[in-house]
Design a protein around this motif. Structure first.
Motif, PDB file in Angstrom:
ATOM      1  N   SER A  51       0.812  -1.222   0.000  1.00  0.00           N
ATOM      2  CA  SER A  51       0.000   0.000   0.000  1.00  0.00           C
ATOM      3  C   SER A  51       0.845   1.272   0.000  1.00  0.00           C
ATOM      4  N   ASP A  52       2.094   1.154   0.446  1.00  0.00           N
ATOM      5  CA  ASP A  52       3.001   2.305   0.456  1.00  0.00           C
ATOM      6  C   ASP A  52       3.558   2.522  -0.951  1.00  0.00           C
ATOM      7  N   LEU A  53       3.271   3.675  -1.530  1.00  0.00           N
ATOM      8  CA  LEU A  53       3.679   3.967  -2.906  1.00  0.00           C
ATOM      9  C   LEU A  53       5.184   3.927  -3.088  1.00  0.00           C
ATOM     10  N   THR A  54       5.932   4.242  -2.061  1.00  0.00           N
ATOM     11  CA  THR A  54       7.395   4.300  -2.181  1.00  0.00           C
ATOM     12  C   THR A  54       8.065   2.981  -1.780  1.00  0.00           C
ATOM     13  N   SER A  55       7.271   1.977  -1.378  1.00  0.00           N
ATOM     14  CA  SER A  55       7.833   0.708  -0.910  1.00  0.00           C
ATOM     15  C   SER A  55       8.125  -0.241  -2.073  1.00  0.00           C
ATOM     16  N   THR A  56       9.154  -1.058  -1.913  1.00  0.00           N
ATOM     17  CA  THR A  56       9.472  -2.103  -2.896  1.00  0.00           C
ATOM     18  C   THR A  56       9.368  -3.487  -2.249  1.00  0.00           C
ATOM     19  N   ALA A  57       8.613  -3.565  -1.135  1.00  0.00           N
ATOM     20  CA  ALA A  57       8.556  -4.811  -0.357  1.00  0.00           C
ATOM     21  C   ALA A  57       8.149  -6.015  -1.199  1.00  0.00           C
ATOM     22  N   GLY A  58       7.067  -5.874  -1.993  1.00  0.00           N
ATOM     23  CA  GLY A  58       6.600  -6.990  -2.812  1.00  0.00           C
ATOM     24  C   GLY A  58       7.635  -7.426  -3.832  1.00  0.00           C
ATOM     25  N   TYR A  59       8.194  -6.457  -4.514  1.00  0.00           N
ATOM     26  CA  TYR A  59       9.226  -6.755  -5.525  1.00  0.00           C
ATOM     27  C   TYR A  59      10.438  -7.401  -4.863  1.00  0.00           C
ATOM     28  N   ASP A  60      10.798  -6.909  -3.684  1.00  0.00           N
ATOM     29  CA  ASP A  60      11.968  -7.445  -2.978  1.00  0.00           C
ATOM     30  C   ASP A  60      11.766  -8.909  -2.588  1.00  0.00           C
TER      31      ASP A  60
ATOM     32  N   GLN B 139       9.721  11.812  -7.577  1.00  0.00           N
ATOM     33  CA  GLN B 139       8.539  12.575  -7.956  1.00  0.00           C
ATOM     34  C   GLN B 139       7.540  12.648  -6.805  1.00  0.00           C
ATOM     35  N   PHE B 140       7.461  11.599  -6.034  1.00  0.00           N
ATOM     36  CA  PHE B 140       6.567  11.600  -4.868  1.00  0.00           C
ATOM     37  C   PHE B 140       7.003  12.672  -3.871  1.00  0.00           C
ATOM     38  N   LYS B 141       8.323  12.763  -3.666  1.00  0.00           N
ATOM     39  CA  LYS B 141       8.838  13.795  -2.754  1.00  0.00           C
ATOM     40  C   LYS B 141       8.558  15.198  -3.296  1.00  0.00           C
ATOM     41  N   ARG B 142       8.768  15.387  -4.609  1.00  0.00           N
ATOM     42  CA  ARG B 142       8.491  16.690  -5.226  1.00  0.00           C
ATOM     43  C   ARG B 142       7.010  17.040  -5.088  1.00  0.00           C
ATOM     44  N   THR B 143       6.162  16.029  -5.250  1.00  0.00           N
ATOM     45  CA  THR B 143       4.720  16.266  -5.144  1.00  0.00           C
ATOM     46  C   THR B 143       4.334  16.659  -3.725  1.00  0.00           C
ATOM     47  N   LEU B 144       4.906  15.979  -2.756  1.00  0.00           N
ATOM     48  CA  LEU B 144       4.618  16.333  -1.360  1.00  0.00           C
ATOM     49  C   LEU B 144       5.096  17.748  -1.034  1.00  0.00           C
ATOM     50  N   GLU B 145       6.299  18.077  -1.523  1.00  0.00           N
ATOM     51  CA  GLU B 145       6.833  19.426  -1.286  1.00  0.00           C
ATOM     52  C   GLU B 145       5.967  20.490  -1.947  1.00  0.00           C
ATOM     53  N   SER B 146       5.536  20.219  -3.188  1.00  0.00           N
ATOM     54  CA  SER B 146       4.693  21.192  -3.895  1.00  0.00           C
ATOM     55  C   SER B 146       3.320  21.308  -3.236  1.00  0.00           C
ATOM     56  N   LYS B 147       2.856  20.195  -2.636  1.00  0.00           N
ATOM     57  CA  LYS B 147       1.591  20.240  -1.916  1.00  0.00           C
ATOM     58  C   LYS B 147       1.710  21.139  -0.677  1.00  0.00           C
ATOM     59  N   LYS B 148       2.811  20.963   0.048  1.00  0.00           N
ATOM     60  CA  LYS B 148       3.039  21.800   1.232  1.00  0.00           C
ATOM     61  C   LYS B 148       3.143  23.274   0.829  1.00  0.00           C
ATOM     62  N   THR B 149       3.869  23.507  -0.277  1.00  0.00           N
ATOM     63  CA  THR B 149       4.013  24.888  -0.765  1.00  0.00           C
ATOM     64  C   THR B 149       2.656  25.459  -1.154  1.00  0.00           C
ATOM     65  N   TYR B 150       1.868  24.661  -1.860  1.00  0.00           N
ATOM     66  CA  TYR B 150       0.531  25.112  -2.291  1.00  0.00           C
ATOM     67  C   TYR B 150      -0.345  25.436  -1.084  1.00  0.00           C
ATOM     68  N   GLU B 151      -0.327  24.541  -0.103  1.00  0.00           N
ATOM     69  CA  GLU B 151      -1.146  24.773   1.101  1.00  0.00           C
ATOM     70  C   GLU B 151      -0.709  26.036   1.827  1.00  0.00           C
ATOM     71  N   GLN B 152       0.622  26.255   1.882  1.00  0.00           N
ATOM     72  CA  GLN B 152       1.121  27.465   2.537  1.00  0.00           C
ATOM     73  C   GLN B 152       0.712  28.719   1.762  1.00  0.00           C
ATOM     74  N   LYS B 153       0.808  28.651   0.441  1.00  0.00           N
ATOM     75  CA  LYS B 153       0.428  29.802  -0.389  1.00  0.00           C
ATOM     76  C   LYS B 153      -1.075  30.088  -0.274  1.00  0.00           C
ATOM     77  N   CYS B 154      -1.866  29.036  -0.128  1.00  0.00           N
ATOM     78  CA  CYS B 154      -3.307  29.225   0.065  1.00  0.00           C
ATOM     79  C   CYS B 154      -3.581  29.924   1.394  1.00  0.00           C
ATOM     80  N   ARG B 155      -2.826  29.510   2.412  1.00  0.00           N
ATOM     81  CA  ARG B 155      -2.979  30.178   3.709  1.00  0.00           C
ATOM     82  C   ARG B 155      -2.550  31.643   3.626  1.00  0.00           C
TER      83      ARG B 155
END
Length: 293
Positions: free
Chosen positions: A13-22, A132-148
């Motif tokens: 369920s974790d998008l960044t995990s490789t547990a199954g593949y591993d 890309q997941f990290k960039r998306t999280l960072e941009s989300k935080k930035t967006y939320e801050q800019k909205c505030r």
């Protein structure tokens, strides 16, 4: 009973995990080690057969029974000849085992090459997905801050609507905050879209990798099973072949005739059929039935 597949059972369920593949790749690594172990076993067994064959050949060339004659000599010669043949068949068996070991090595290397390409592709996609997941999280935080920030700027405008002196400056800040929020929203949306595409690519590659790896696992089990099956068949055939060769010795021994060999020896080496005369004693001399001693 429904057949289960790798592609349906190794997700996380974790998008960044490789547990199954591993888990899958660990299983394949274990399988590759088993292939190498069987390969090493075959080579070791071939060495044993090779040494045994050479010892038998050396033994078959040792001289024995050269003083015998007729049917027993032929049987002993046949015995040595068939021991030599048995040695030769063990040499052939050793070579067949080396051939099987070579097949195992080639099979293992083929699977390794396929696996390496998939690993490279999956590793690349996973790194892209995580980044890309990290960039998306960072941009989300930035967006939320800019909205505030925008919301705060709008509130400042509303609170100071009667203050004509600062209202223009507050409007400018509110406008800038809105533009910043819109830009942050655009970047966030862009990153979400990029993440979705990379995730889709990774999902497809994961499914493809699972299918290839499942095929490899099936091929490995089938190959190892067939290798061991072939090996024991070779051993069984060696026993049959050896028995056929030994049967030639038994046939020769059946022709070994004790009476015939005794008669052959007598005929070849006889020294005479009359014993010397019995000695007798007289008053003056010892004589024999054949004349004076």
């Amino acid at each position: 009973m429904a057949y289960t597949h790798f592609k349906d059972n190794f997700w996380n369920s974790d998008l960044t995990s490789t547990a199954g593949y591993d888990v899958i790749t660990h299983h394949l690594n274990d399988g590759r080690r088993t292939c190498k172990e069987v390969e090493d076993f075959m080579r070791a067994r071939a060495s044993i057969e090779d040494k045994y064959a050479k010892d038998l050949l050396g033994l078959s060339r040792k001289v024995f029974g050269h003083n015998e004659m007729n049917t027993l000599k032929r049987s002993l010669d046949m015995f040595k000849l068939q021991i030599e043949h048995v040695g030769q068949t063990h040499l052939q068996l050793a070579q067949m085992m080396r051939d099987e070991a070579k097949k195992q090595e080639e099979f293992r290397e083929r699977q390794k090459d396929v696996r390496k390409k998939i690993d490279y592709q999956m590793d690349s996609l996973h790194k892209q997905k995580v980044a890309q997941f990290k960039r998306t999280l960072e941009s989300k935080k930035t967006y939320e801050q800019k909205c505030r920030d925008k919301e705060e700027a709008d509130q400042n405008v509303n609170r100071n609507a009667a203050n004509t002196k600062n209202i223009e400056k507050l409007h400018t800040k509110a406008l800038q905050a809105k533009q910043n929020a819109d830009e942050a929203d655009r970047v966030y949306l862009q990153n979400v879209t990029a993440l979705a595409k990379i995730t889709d690519d990774w999902l497809k590659e994961h499914v493809s990798a699972c299918e290839v790896f499942e095929t490899q696992a099936k091929e490995r089990i089938n190959t190892l099973r067939n290798t061991v099956w072939t090996h024991v068949n070779q051993l069984s055939q060696q026993c049959v072949t050896s028995d056929e060769l030994y049967e030639e010795v038994r046939k020769s021994l059946e022709l070994c005739d004790i009476k015939e060999d005794i008669e052959y020896f007598i005929h070849l080496r006889r020294t005479g059929d009359k014993p010397p005369g019995r000695a007798r004693h007289t008053a003056n001399k010892i004589t024999s039935s054949d004349g004076i001693i």
